[in-house]
Design a protein around this motif. Structure first.
Motif, PDB file in Angstrom:
ATOM      1  N   ALA A  34       0.830  -1.213   0.000  1.00  0.00           N
ATOM      2  CA  ALA A  34       0.000   0.000   0.000  1.00  0.00           C
ATOM      3  C   ALA A  34       0.864   1.263   0.000  1.00  0.00           C
ATOM      4  O   ALA A  34       0.452   2.305  -0.527  1.00  0.00           O
ATOM      5  N   MET A  35       2.072   1.159   0.555  1.00  0.00           N
ATOM      6  CA  MET A  35       3.000   2.297   0.552  1.00  0.00           C
ATOM      7  C   MET A  35       3.772   2.388  -0.761  1.00  0.00           C
ATOM      8  O   MET A  35       4.592   3.272  -0.949  1.00  0.00           O
ATOM      9  N   GLY A  36       3.520   1.446  -1.671  1.00  0.00           N
ATOM     10  CA  GLY A  36       4.145   1.497  -2.987  1.00  0.00           C
ATOM     11  C   GLY A  36       5.277   0.520  -3.199  1.00  0.00           C
ATOM     12  O   GLY A  36       5.845   0.443  -4.279  1.00  0.00           O
ATOM     13  N   ILE A  37       5.654  -0.223  -2.162  1.00  0.00           N
ATOM     14  CA  ILE A  37       6.742  -1.191  -2.303  1.00  0.00           C
ATOM     15  C   ILE A  37       6.152  -2.478  -2.864  1.00  0.00           C
ATOM     16  O   ILE A  37       5.632  -3.315  -2.146  1.00  0.00           O
ATOM     17  N   ARG A  38       6.220  -2.582  -4.196  1.00  0.00           N
ATOM     18  CA  ARG A  38       5.690  -3.763  -4.876  1.00  0.00           C
ATOM     19  C   ARG A  38       6.573  -4.071  -6.084  1.00  0.00           C
ATOM     20  O   ARG A  38       7.394  -3.255  -6.501  1.00  0.00           O
ATOM     21  N   LYS A  39       6.405  -5.244  -6.627  1.00  0.00           N
ATOM     22  CA  LYS A  39       7.226  -5.731  -7.739  1.00  0.00           C
ATOM     23  C   LYS A  39       7.284  -4.699  -8.868  1.00  0.00           C
ATOM     24  O   LYS A  39       6.262  -4.157  -9.292  1.00  0.00           O
ATOM     25  N   GLY A  40       8.526  -4.452  -9.328  1.00  0.00           N
ATOM     26  CA  GLY A  40       8.737  -3.551 -10.458  1.00  0.00           C
ATOM     27  C   GLY A  40       8.970  -2.100 -10.084  1.00  0.00           C
ATOM     28  O   GLY A  40       9.428  -1.315 -10.918  1.00  0.00           O
ATOM     29  N   ARG A  41       8.687  -1.707  -8.845  1.00  0.00           N
ATOM     30  CA  ARG A  41       8.873  -0.316  -8.423  1.00  0.00           C
ATOM     31  C   ARG A  41      10.337  -0.056  -8.081  1.00  0.00           C
ATOM     32  O   ARG A  41      11.065  -0.936  -7.652  1.00  0.00           O
ATOM     33  N   THR A  42      10.758   1.181  -8.262  1.00  0.00           N
ATOM     34  CA  THR A  42      12.106   1.599  -7.918  1.00  0.00           C
ATOM     35  C   THR A  42      12.123   2.113  -6.485  1.00  0.00           C
ATOM     36  O   THR A  42      11.228   2.851  -6.079  1.00  0.00           O
ATOM     37  N   VAL A  43      13.135   1.710  -5.726  1.00  0.00           N
ATOM     38  CA  VAL A  43      13.331   2.203  -4.368  1.00  0.00           C
ATOM     39  C   VAL A  43      14.749   2.752  -4.249  1.00  0.00           C
ATOM     40  O   VAL A  43      15.662   2.269  -4.926  1.00  0.00           O
ATOM     41  N   GLN A  44      14.905   3.774  -3.424  1.00  0.00           N
ATOM     42  CA  GLN A  44      16.220   4.377  -3.211  1.00  0.00           C
ATOM     43  C   GLN A  44      16.385   4.661  -1.722  1.00  0.00           C
ATOM     44  O   GLN A  44      15.492   5.243  -1.098  1.00  0.00           O
ATOM     45  N   VAL A  45      17.519   4.246  -1.152  1.00  0.00           N
ATOM     46  CA  VAL A  45      17.810   4.571   0.243  1.00  0.00           C
ATOM     47  C   VAL A  45      18.356   5.996   0.273  1.00  0.00           C
ATOM     48  O   VAL A  45      19.406   6.286  -0.292  1.00  0.00           O
ATOM     49  N   MET A  46      17.616   6.883   0.922  1.00  0.00           N
ATOM     50  CA  MET A  46      18.012   8.292   1.013  1.00  0.00           C
ATOM     51  C   MET A  46      19.018   8.507   2.148  1.00  0.00           C
ATOM     52  O   MET A  46      19.974   9.239   2.006  1.00  0.00           O
ATOM     53  N   ARG A  47      18.740   7.871   3.303  1.00  0.00           N
ATOM     54  CA  ARG A  47      19.647   7.957   4.450  1.00  0.00           C
ATOM     55  C   ARG A  47      19.285   6.883   5.464  1.00  0.00           C
ATOM     56  O   ARG A  47      18.186   6.339   5.436  1.00  0.00           O
ATOM     57  N   LYS A  48      20.251   6.601   6.335  1.00  0.00           N
ATOM     58  CA  LYS A  48      20.042   5.651   7.424  1.00  0.00           C
ATOM     59  C   LYS A  48      20.335   6.385   8.726  1.00  0.00           C
ATOM     60  O   LYS A  48      21.244   7.214   8.788  1.00  0.00           O
ATOM     61  N   ALA A  49      19.582   6.077   9.768  1.00  0.00           N
ATOM     62  CA  ALA A  49      19.813   6.687  11.070  1.00  0.00           C
ATOM     63  C   ALA A  49      21.199   6.286  11.572  1.00  0.00           C
ATOM     64  O   ALA A  49      21.747   5.262  11.156  1.00  0.00           O
ATOM     65  N   PRO A  50      21.796   7.089  12.459  1.00  0.00           N
ATOM     66  CA  PRO A  50      23.149   6.793  12.944  1.00  0.00           C
ATOM     67  C   PRO A  50      23.338   5.364  13.459  1.00  0.00           C
ATOM     68  O   PRO A  50      24.368   4.763  13.237  1.00  0.00           O
ATOM     69  N   GLY A  51      22.337   4.799  14.099  1.00  0.00           N
ATOM     70  CA  GLY A  51      22.434   3.421  14.568  1.00  0.00           C
ATOM     71  C   GLY A  51      22.105   2.400  13.494  1.00  0.00           C
ATOM     72  O   GLY A  51      22.118   1.206  13.733  1.00  0.00           O
ATOM     73  N   GLY A  52      21.765   2.877  12.293  1.00  0.00           N
ATOM     74  CA  GLY A  52      21.436   1.993  11.187  1.00  0.00           C
ATOM     75  C   GLY A  52      19.961   1.651  11.069  1.00  0.00           C
ATOM     76  O   GLY A  52      19.571   0.875  10.219  1.00  0.00           O
ATOM     77  N   ASP A  53      19.138   2.219  11.946  1.00  0.00           N
ATOM     78  CA  ASP A  53      17.715   1.891  11.929  1.00  0.00           C
ATOM     79  C   ASP A  53      16.932   3.075  12.457  1.00  0.00           C
ATOM     80  O   ASP A  53      17.264   3.580  13.537  1.00  0.00           O
ATOM     81  N   PRO A  54      15.944   3.620  11.798  1.00  0.00           N
ATOM     82  CA  PRO A  54      15.332   3.172  10.551  1.00  0.00           C
ATOM     83  C   PRO A  54      16.028   3.760   9.324  1.00  0.00           C
ATOM     84  O   PRO A  54      16.972   4.545   9.450  1.00  0.00           O
ATOM     85  N   TYR A  55      15.496   3.401   8.165  1.00  0.00           N
ATOM     86  CA  TYR A  55      15.970   3.929   6.888  1.00  0.00           C
ATOM     87  C   TYR A  55      14.927   4.885   6.347  1.00  0.00           C
ATOM     88  O   TYR A  55      13.738   4.687   6.533  1.00  0.00           O
ATOM     89  N   GLU A  56      15.394   5.898   5.626  1.00  0.00           N
ATOM     90  CA  GLU A  56      14.488   6.738   4.841  1.00  0.00           C
ATOM     91  C   GLU A  56      14.599   6.241   3.411  1.00  0.00           C
ATOM     92  O   GLU A  56      15.697   6.214   2.840  1.00  0.00           O
ATOM     93  N   VAL A  57      13.475   5.811   2.851  1.00  0.00           N
ATOM     94  CA  VAL A  57      13.461   5.192   1.528  1.00  0.00           C
ATOM     95  C   VAL A  57      12.511   5.954   0.616  1.00  0.00           C
ATOM     96  O   VAL A  57      11.383   6.260   0.999  1.00  0.00           O
ATOM     97  N   ARG A  58      12.969   6.271  -0.585  1.00  0.00           N
ATOM     98  CA  ARG A  58      12.106   6.865  -1.603  1.00  0.00           C
ATOM     99  C   ARG A  58      11.551   5.723  -2.446  1.00  0.00           C
ATOM    100  O   ARG A  58      12.291   4.878  -2.938  1.00  0.00           O
ATOM    101  N   VAL A  59      10.245   5.734  -2.607  1.00  0.00           N
ATOM    102  CA  VAL A  59       9.554   4.733  -3.419  1.00  0.00           C
ATOM    103  C   VAL A  59       9.045   5.451  -4.660  1.00  0.00           C
ATOM    104  O   VAL A  59       8.300   6.421  -4.551  1.00  0.00           O
TER     105      VAL A  59
END
Length: 88
Positions: A34-59
């Protein structure tokens, strides 16, 4: 490869979202889709929090979400592109 392994400023194509078959897992898979993460879509990691969690992802080209590392590990990806090197 899964989304949790994707480096910052890299882009990839979603192959699928894993589920263990439980109601909770299927519900979470539906939520990601529902957030757009589905087969065929492009995703990009924009940044990761200093501890590595969570991630900011562009869908796609406009939607940005925060996702936990454990959630990102359920998203299978392919066709990784380093956007810093390619100048995008």
């Amino acid at each position: 490869m899964d989304l949790s392994e994707l480096a910052v400023h890299h882009s990839a194509t979603v192959v699928g979202v894993s589920s263990d078959g439980s109601d909770l897992s299927n519900s979470f898979k539906d939520r990601l889709e529902a957030m757009g993460i589905r087969k065929g879509r492009t995703v990009q990691v924009m940044r990761k929090a200093p501890g590595g969690d969570p991630y900011e992802v562009r869908v796609g080209s406009t939607t940005e979400i925060a996702i936990r590392k454990s959630e990102a590990s359920l998203v299978e990806i392919t066709d990784v592109i380093n956007l810093k090197k390619s100048g995008r």
